[in-house]
Design a protein around this motif. Sequence first.
Motif, PDB file in Angstrom:
ATOM      1  N   ALA A   1       2.442  20.204   9.601  1.00 49.51           N
ATOM      2  CA  ALA A   1       1.185  19.637  10.110  1.00 49.51           C
ATOM      3  C   ALA A   1       0.111  19.599   9.033  1.00 49.51           C
ATOM      4  CB  ALA A   1       0.712  20.450  11.314  1.00 49.51           C
ATOM      5  N   THR A   2       0.184  20.518   8.074  1.00 51.56           N
ATOM      6  CA  THR A   2      -0.796  20.550   6.990  1.00 51.56           C
ATOM      7  C   THR A   2      -0.484  19.525   5.912  1.00 51.56           C
ATOM      8  OG1 THR A   2      -1.116  22.930   7.386  1.00 51.56           O
ATOM      9  CG2 THR A   2      -1.894  22.041   5.284  1.00 51.56           C
ATOM     10  N   VAL A   3       0.794  19.350   5.595  1.00 56.69           N
ATOM     11  CA  VAL A   3       1.190  18.460   4.502  1.00 56.69           C
ATOM     12  C   VAL A   3       1.220  17.000   4.949  1.00 56.69           C
ATOM     13  CG1 VAL A   3       3.098  17.887   2.925  1.00 56.69           C
ATOM     14  CG2 VAL A   3       2.492  20.274   3.353  1.00 56.69           C
ATOM     15  N   TYR A   4       1.530  16.751   6.223  1.00 52.04           N
ATOM     16  CA  TYR A   4       1.706  15.365   6.684  1.00 52.04           C
ATOM     17  C   TYR A   4       0.471  14.488   6.455  1.00 52.04           C
ATOM     18  CZ  TYR A   4       2.236  11.348   9.739  1.00 52.04           C
ATOM     19  OH  TYR A   4       2.262  10.079  10.230  1.00 52.04           O
ATOM     20  N   PRO A   5      -0.760  14.941   6.775  1.00 50.86           N
ATOM     21  CA  PRO A   5      -1.920  14.056   6.527  1.00 50.86           C
ATOM     22  C   PRO A   5      -2.060  13.634   5.073  1.00 50.86           C
ATOM     23  CG  PRO A   5      -2.542  15.880   7.953  1.00 50.86           C
ATOM     24  CD  PRO A   5      -1.159  16.183   7.449  1.00 50.86           C
ATOM     25  N   LEU A   6      -1.763  14.546   4.144  1.00 52.07           N
ATOM     26  CA  LEU A   6      -1.850  14.196   2.725  1.00 52.07           C
ATOM     27  C   LEU A   6      -0.782  13.173   2.357  1.00 52.07           C
ATOM     28  CD1 LEU A   6      -3.214  14.719   0.002  1.00 52.07           C
ATOM     29  CD2 LEU A   6      -1.557  16.550  -0.373  1.00 52.07           C
ATOM     30  N   LEU A   7       0.443  13.367   2.847  1.00 54.69           N
ATOM     31  CA  LEU A   7       1.510  12.409   2.568  1.00 54.69           C
ATOM     32  C   LEU A   7       1.209  11.050   3.188  1.00 54.69           C
ATOM     33  CD1 LEU A   7       4.669  14.668   3.083  1.00 54.69           C
ATOM     34  CD2 LEU A   7       3.574  14.008   0.929  1.00 54.69           C
ATOM     35  N   PHE A   8       0.659  11.072   4.404  1.00 55.75           N
ATOM     36  CA  PHE A   8       0.311   9.806   5.064  1.00 55.75           C
ATOM     37  C   PHE A   8      -0.782   9.073   4.287  1.00 55.75           C
ATOM     38  CE2 PHE A   8      -2.293   7.393   8.085  1.00 55.75           C
ATOM     39  CZ  PHE A   8      -1.326   6.563   8.635  1.00 55.75           C
ATOM     40  N   THR A   9      -1.787   9.825   3.806  1.00 59.41           N
ATOM     41  CA  THR A   9      -2.870   9.215   3.021  1.00 59.41           C
ATOM     42  C   THR A   9      -2.336   8.620   1.728  1.00 59.41           C
ATOM     43  OG1 THR A   9      -4.440  10.823   3.928  1.00 59.41           O
ATOM     44  CG2 THR A   9      -5.096   9.654   1.932  1.00 59.41           C
ATOM     45  N   ALA A  10      -1.465   9.363   1.029  1.00 59.32           N
ATOM     46  CA  ALA A  10      -0.879   8.841  -0.209  1.00 59.32           C
ATOM     47  C   ALA A  10      -0.044   7.594   0.063  1.00 59.32           C
ATOM     48  CB  ALA A  10      -0.027   9.924  -0.868  1.00 59.32           C
ATOM     49  N   ASN A  11       0.679   7.567   1.175  1.00 59.06           N
ATOM     50  CA  ASN A  11       1.489   6.402   1.519  1.00 59.06           C
ATOM     51  C   ASN A  11       0.616   5.182   1.803  1.00 59.06           C
ATOM     52  OD1 ASN A  11       4.100   5.139   2.323  1.00 59.06           O
ATOM     53  ND2 ASN A  11       3.124   5.105   4.348  1.00 59.06           N
ATOM     54  N   VAL A  12      -0.487   5.373   2.538  1.00 56.28           N
ATOM     55  CA  VAL A  12      -1.399   4.264   2.837  1.00 56.28           C
ATOM     56  C   VAL A  12      -2.053   3.752   1.555  1.00 56.28           C
ATOM     57  CG1 VAL A  12      -3.527   3.640   4.029  1.00 56.28           C
ATOM     58  CG2 VAL A  12      -1.817   5.021   5.194  1.00 56.28           C
ATOM     59  N   ALA A  13      -2.389   4.659   0.627  1.00 60.33           N
ATOM     60  CA  ALA A  13      -3.038   4.253  -0.618  1.00 60.33           C
ATOM     61  C   ALA A  13      -2.129   3.380  -1.479  1.00 60.33           C
ATOM     62  CB  ALA A  13      -3.468   5.483  -1.410  1.00 60.33           C
ATOM     63  N   MET A  14      -0.820   3.454  -1.264  1.00 59.43           N
ATOM     64  CA  MET A  14       0.117   2.659  -2.044  1.00 59.43           C
ATOM     65  C   MET A  14       0.404   1.290  -1.431  1.00 59.43           C
ATOM     66  SD  MET A  14       0.747   4.508  -4.621  1.00 59.43           S
ATOM     67  CE  MET A  14       0.194   6.158  -5.025  1.00 59.43           C
ATOM     68  N   LYS A  15      -0.206   0.993  -0.295  1.00 53.93           N
ATOM     69  CA  LYS A  15       0.054  -0.276   0.379  1.00 53.93           C
ATOM     70  C   LYS A  15      -1.035  -1.299   0.054  1.00 53.93           C
ATOM     71  CE  LYS A  15       2.420   1.583   4.472  1.00 53.93           C
ATOM     72  NZ  LYS A  15       2.412   1.632   5.947  1.00 53.93           N
ATOM     73  N   THR A  16      -0.691  -2.557   0.265  1.00 56.48           N
ATOM     74  CA  THR A  16      -1.708  -3.599   0.241  1.00 56.48           C
ATOM     75  C   THR A  16      -2.379  -3.649   1.616  1.00 56.48           C
ATOM     76  OG1 THR A  16      -0.159  -5.314   0.967  1.00 56.48           O
ATOM     77  CG2 THR A  16      -0.365  -4.916  -1.404  1.00 56.48           C
ATOM     78  N   ARG A  17      -3.507  -4.341   1.682  1.00 56.51           N
ATOM     79  CA  ARG A  17      -4.197  -4.444   2.969  1.00 56.51           C
ATOM     80  C   ARG A  17      -3.316  -5.154   3.999  1.00 56.51           C
ATOM     81  NH1 ARG A  17     -10.014  -7.286   3.093  1.00 56.51           N
ATOM     82  NH2 ARG A  17     -10.149  -5.970   1.232  1.00 56.51           N
ATOM     83  N   ARG A  18      -2.577  -6.147   3.570  1.00 58.14           N
ATOM     84  CA  ARG A  18      -1.700  -6.886   4.484  1.00 58.14           C
ATOM     85  C   ARG A  18      -0.587  -5.994   5.009  1.00 58.14           C
ATOM     86  NH1 ARG A  18       3.081  -9.669   4.074  1.00 58.14           N
ATOM     87  NH2 ARG A  18       3.313 -11.475   5.486  1.00 58.14           N
ATOM     88  N   ASP A  19       0.035  -5.222   4.127  1.00 57.30           N
ATOM     89  CA  ASP A  19       1.112  -4.325   4.557  1.00 57.30           C
ATOM     90  C   ASP A  19       0.605  -3.295   5.549  1.00 57.30           C
ATOM     91  OD1 ASP A  19       2.857  -5.662   2.916  1.00 57.30           O
ATOM     92  OD2 ASP A  19       2.640  -4.249   1.247  1.00 57.30           O
ATOM     93  N   TYR A  20      -0.603  -2.808   5.344  1.00 55.67           N
ATOM     94  CA  TYR A  20      -1.143  -1.810   6.264  1.00 55.67           C
ATOM     95  C   TYR A  20      -1.416  -2.415   7.637  1.00 55.67           C
ATOM     96  CZ  TYR A  20      -4.294   1.558   8.381  1.00 55.67           C
ATOM     97  OH  TYR A  20      -4.888   2.442   9.257  1.00 55.67           O
ATOM     98  N   VAL A  21      -1.954  -3.626   7.668  1.00 53.69           N
ATOM     99  CA  VAL A  21      -2.248  -4.267   8.950  1.00 53.69           C
ATOM    100  C   VAL A  21      -0.960  -4.559   9.715  1.00 53.69           C
ATOM    101  CG1 VAL A  21      -3.199  -6.356  10.024  1.00 53.69           C
ATOM    102  CG2 VAL A  21      -4.430  -5.222   8.170  1.00 53.69           C
ATOM    103  N   LEU A  22       0.081  -4.978   9.006  1.00 55.71           N
ATOM    104  CA  LEU A  22       1.342  -5.306   9.674  1.00 55.71           C
ATOM    105  C   LEU A  22       2.035  -4.068  10.222  1.00 55.71           C
ATOM    106  CD1 LEU A  22       2.793  -8.032   7.260  1.00 55.71           C
ATOM    107  CD2 LEU A  22       1.741  -8.365   9.508  1.00 55.71           C
ATOM    108  N   ASP A  23       2.040  -2.987   9.458  1.00 53.21           N
ATOM    109  CA  ASP A  23       2.710  -1.756   9.928  1.00 53.21           C
ATOM    110  C   ASP A  23       2.105  -0.571   9.178  1.00 53.21           C
ATOM    111  OD1 ASP A  23       4.298   0.201  10.918  1.00 53.21           O
ATOM    112  OD2 ASP A  23       6.204  -0.721  10.345  1.00 53.21           O
ATOM    113  N   ARG A  24       1.196   0.111   9.839  1.00 52.99           N
ATOM    114  CA  ARG A  24       0.481   1.201   9.170  1.00 52.99           C
ATOM    115  C   ARG A  24       1.325   2.447   8.976  1.00 52.99           C
ATOM    116  NH1 ARG A  24      -4.378   2.084  13.218  1.00 52.99           N
ATOM    117  NH2 ARG A  24      -4.309  -0.187  13.016  1.00 52.99           N
ATOM    118  N   PHE A  25       2.396   2.584   9.738  1.00 47.69           N
ATOM    119  CA  PHE A  25       3.203   3.801   9.660  1.00 47.69           C
ATOM    120  C   PHE A  25       4.470   3.639   8.824  1.00 47.69           C
ATOM    121  CE2 PHE A  25       0.870   4.290  13.684  1.00 47.69           C
ATOM    122  CZ  PHE A  25       0.247   5.497  13.433  1.00 47.69           C
TER     123      PHE A  25
END
Length: 275
Positions: A21-45
């Motif tokens: 639960a502590t590590v997941y938010p950091l990993l999720f943030t790093a994953n989102v930072a590697m996406k384009t805006r279009r990729d995030y809108v299409l599938d954020r997870f």
Amino acid sequence: MPGMRVVRWAAALPMAVLALATVYPLLFTANVAMKTRRDYVLDRFSVADSLRFDNIGGAWAGAGMARYFLNSFVVVACAVALLLLLGSMAGFALSRLRFRGSTLIFLGVLAGLFIPFQVIMVPLTVVMADSGLVDTYPGLILAYVAQFLPFTVFLMTSHYRTIPAEIVDAARIDGNTVYGVYRRIMLPLGVPALLSVGILNTLFCWNDVLISLLMMPSPEHRTLMVGVNSLRGQYSDDIPTFASGVLIAAVPVLMIYLFLQRRIADGVTAGSTKG
């Protein structure tokens, strides 16, 4: 033997869930930072298909994170240095020097630990404004020192009290002045506590938002955490850039925790045992 294994698993499973639960938010943030805006809108997870550092570069240069980072570095470095100097001197005086009112002063330091910043933020802001220190680096540094000095003095006093009094007496017999005892004896012996307290104060000042928000209203003087919060509105439609700003702010703190976790634990338990 099977019973011991059950006990170990019963203790390990909640810790594993807590770690995840502590590590997941950091990993999720790093994953989102590697996406384009279009990729995030299409599938954020979804997992990013490649490592893109464009968003991090854009947040660092375009969103002003480089300036915010420099502001935080300068303010935190100066505040922590001043805290360690004043805290070590006050801790030495309260633990080894006998003078009238020392007990009362130490009780005042303890009382300062229980006063939330929200109680004093209005009078502090008024005093800083009347002194012309609002929206200045010295003003923010002094605000940090005022807020975290009781904590520093308390831990340094507790540490110095664990040092045998015979060492101080021997130094005085050898002809050292009070300043000589502090500089040649107590300061070197206090280095472990100074490192622990310095790390904790660095984390406190680096992660602060409220004090910096009050003392630094100008955008060019913002610290890193305040700058990250400002990105929330500025880049509300560009979540990858906002996530990149969060990642830039989190990496220094994460590195401190990874490499100096033993010192942090020592600082938390400093003064908990009677010397």
